[in-house]
Design an enzyme around this catalytic site. Structure first.
Site, short mmCIF file in Angstrom:
data_model
loop_
_atom_site.label_atom_id
_atom_site.label_comp_id
_atom_site.label_asym_id
_atom_site.label_seq_id
_atom_site.Cartn_x
_atom_site.Cartn_y
_atom_site.Cartn_z
N SER A 1 0.81 -1.22 0.00
CA SER A 1 0.00 0.00 0.00
C SER A 1 0.84 1.27 0.00
O SER A 1 0.31 2.34 -0.27
CB SER A 1 -0.93 0.02 1.22
OG SER A 1 -0.16 0.00 2.41
N ASP B 1 -3.91 8.31 7.16
CA ASP B 1 -4.68 7.39 8.00
C ASP B 1 -3.71 6.74 8.99
O ASP B 1 -2.54 7.10 9.03
CB ASP B 1 -5.50 6.39 7.16
CG ASP B 1 -4.64 5.35 6.44
OD1 ASP B 1 -3.45 5.19 6.78
OD2 ASP B 1 -5.18 4.67 5.54
N HIS C 1 -0.73 5.22 6.91
CA HIS C 1 -0.17 5.75 5.66
C HIS C 1 0.04 7.26 5.69
O HIS C 1 -0.80 7.99 6.22
CB HIS C 1 -1.11 5.40 4.49
CG HIS C 1 -1.37 3.93 4.37
ND1 HIS C 1 -2.52 3.34 4.83
CD2 HIS C 1 -0.61 2.93 3.87
CE1 HIS C 1 -2.48 2.04 4.61
NE2 HIS C 1 -1.33 1.75 4.03
#
Ligand SMILES: *[C@@H]1O[C@H](CO)[C@@H](O)[C@H](O)[C@H]1NC(C)=O
Ligand SMILES: *[C@@H]1O[C@H](CO)[C@@H](O)[C@H](O)[C@H]1NC(C)=O
Length: 347
Positions: free
Chosen positions: A35, A322, A325
């Protein structure tokens, strides 16, 4: 280094873009990983680990939630732009793009994956070997699209980014503890390093030459990890990241000796990210402890959604978007640092 940070970061990045564009002949940026760099492949998978809904992407062009785990662009996009390629790198599984688009840059990353096959199984995402299968598939299409000669040259001159490993430790090893029954932490680091070695070897034998292996961030300072540690960075996890980075660095040194013509670089992001986290005000941030989305303590994926009333108004004030991240602004600062460090090697 002092003069580097006295220059406004955006100006400095534009300056880098300029010098790279005038000298570069990088035809494409090709991305593998998790990610930290996924640009939307997980949208096409049967996994709960997604981010193709608001408020993800709210600062992306058009405010579009693309499946990037950020409010805007991710590092692969910035690196591509800095090398004079396109400003965003499309996901290979996205059906709205084709080989014409992928010829100048393509992204095979899948959020939630790791070096370890077992890590990708947890959330049913793409294992690293599958990313490589898609890359082989891409090579075939590229051969058809531009002919063997030109395609081989593109694949040889392209810059390859490999960015993953956090999920192997934080999710697989520590949270679920499955691998902890088989390996002590150092054995697990060696196991993952062996997979990284095989992966680089495979890419090399498929024609790749300019490869950047990205290290781990200070994982113990991610908001989700702080939550379990009275909001302090978890120093044990940071040490694990540093030790693993040392092993990746040594691997890079060895592979550069073993593989003729390879230009493999170890790309350290640990130092620059830790500096941002420890001195956020120097970079124009106001908060490095909590994330922008929701309460900032634990929300990511489906928990970070448009119905969460606590999401911050200006993500540029936050280091993290978040709980796991970085914000686009952090991604940009880290990318410009990264480009500066790979420049000498790839141009
Ligand atoms: C991961 O799975 C693939 C496909 O089954 C296999 O080829 C590979 O050897 C596995 N890797 C490891 C380290 O077990
Ligand atoms: C291009 O690469 C493929 C396989 O990677 C090889 O079979 C082919 O001979 C190469 N062609 C040219 C013109 O270099």
């Amino acid at each position: 280094m002092a003069h580097f940070w006295t220059m406004p970061w955006l100006l400095f990045f534009q300056f880098l873009v300029l010098i790279v564009q005038t000298r570069a002949k990088i035809p494409a940026v090709i991305i593998f990983g998790d990610s930290s760099v996924d640009s939307g492949n997980n949208n096409q998978l049967l996994t709960i680990l997604k981010s193709n809904f608001e408020p993800y992407g709210r600062d992306f062009s058009g405010g579009e939630p693309t499946g990037r785990f950020s409010n805007g662009k991710v590092p692969g996009d910035f690196v591509s732009e800095a090398f004079g390629c396109k400003p965003t790198v499309p996901a290979y599984l996205d059906p709205s793009y084709g080989i014409k688009d992928f010829a100048t840059g393509v992204n095979f990353a899948s959020a939630g994956t790791g070096y370890d096959n077992a890590t990708s199984e947890v959330l049913n995402v793409m294992p690293l070997w599958k990313e490589l299968e898609y890359y082989k598939d891409y090579q075939k299409k590229l051969h058809k699209y531009m002919g063997f000669k030109k395609a081989n040259k593109t694949l040889r001159d392209a810059v390859y980014l490999i960015s993953l490993g956090t999920n192997d430790f934080m999710e697989n090893y520590y949270l679920l503890g499955r691998r902890a029954l088989e390996f002590n932490i150092e054995q697990y680091q060696d196991f993952l390093t062996g997979i990284a070695r095989n992966f680089v070897n495979s890419l090399y034998s498929l024609g790749a030459r300019k490869i950047a292996l990205v290290g781990l961030p200070p994982m113990g300072c991610l908001p989700l990890e702080r939550l379990q540690n009275l909001f302090h960075c978890n120093e044990k996890y940071n040490k694990v990241a540093q030790d693993f980075n040392g092993k990746l660095h040594a691997l890079v040194t060895n592979l550069n000796k073993e593989l003729p013509g390879i230009q493999l670089v170890y790309s350290d992001i640990y130092g620059v990210l830790l500096d941002i986290i420890q001195k956020p005000y120097r970079y124009g941030f106001e908060n490095a402890v909590l994330a922008c989305c929701g309460s900032g303590m634990f929300e990511m994926g489906y928990l970070c959604n448009q119905f969460n009333p606590f999401t911050c108004a200006d993500a540029n004030k936050y280091v993290f978007w978040d709980a796991f991240h970085p914000t686009e602004k952090t991604n940009q600062i880290v990318s410009s640092y990264f480009v500066k460090n790979v420049l000498a090697k790839f141009l």
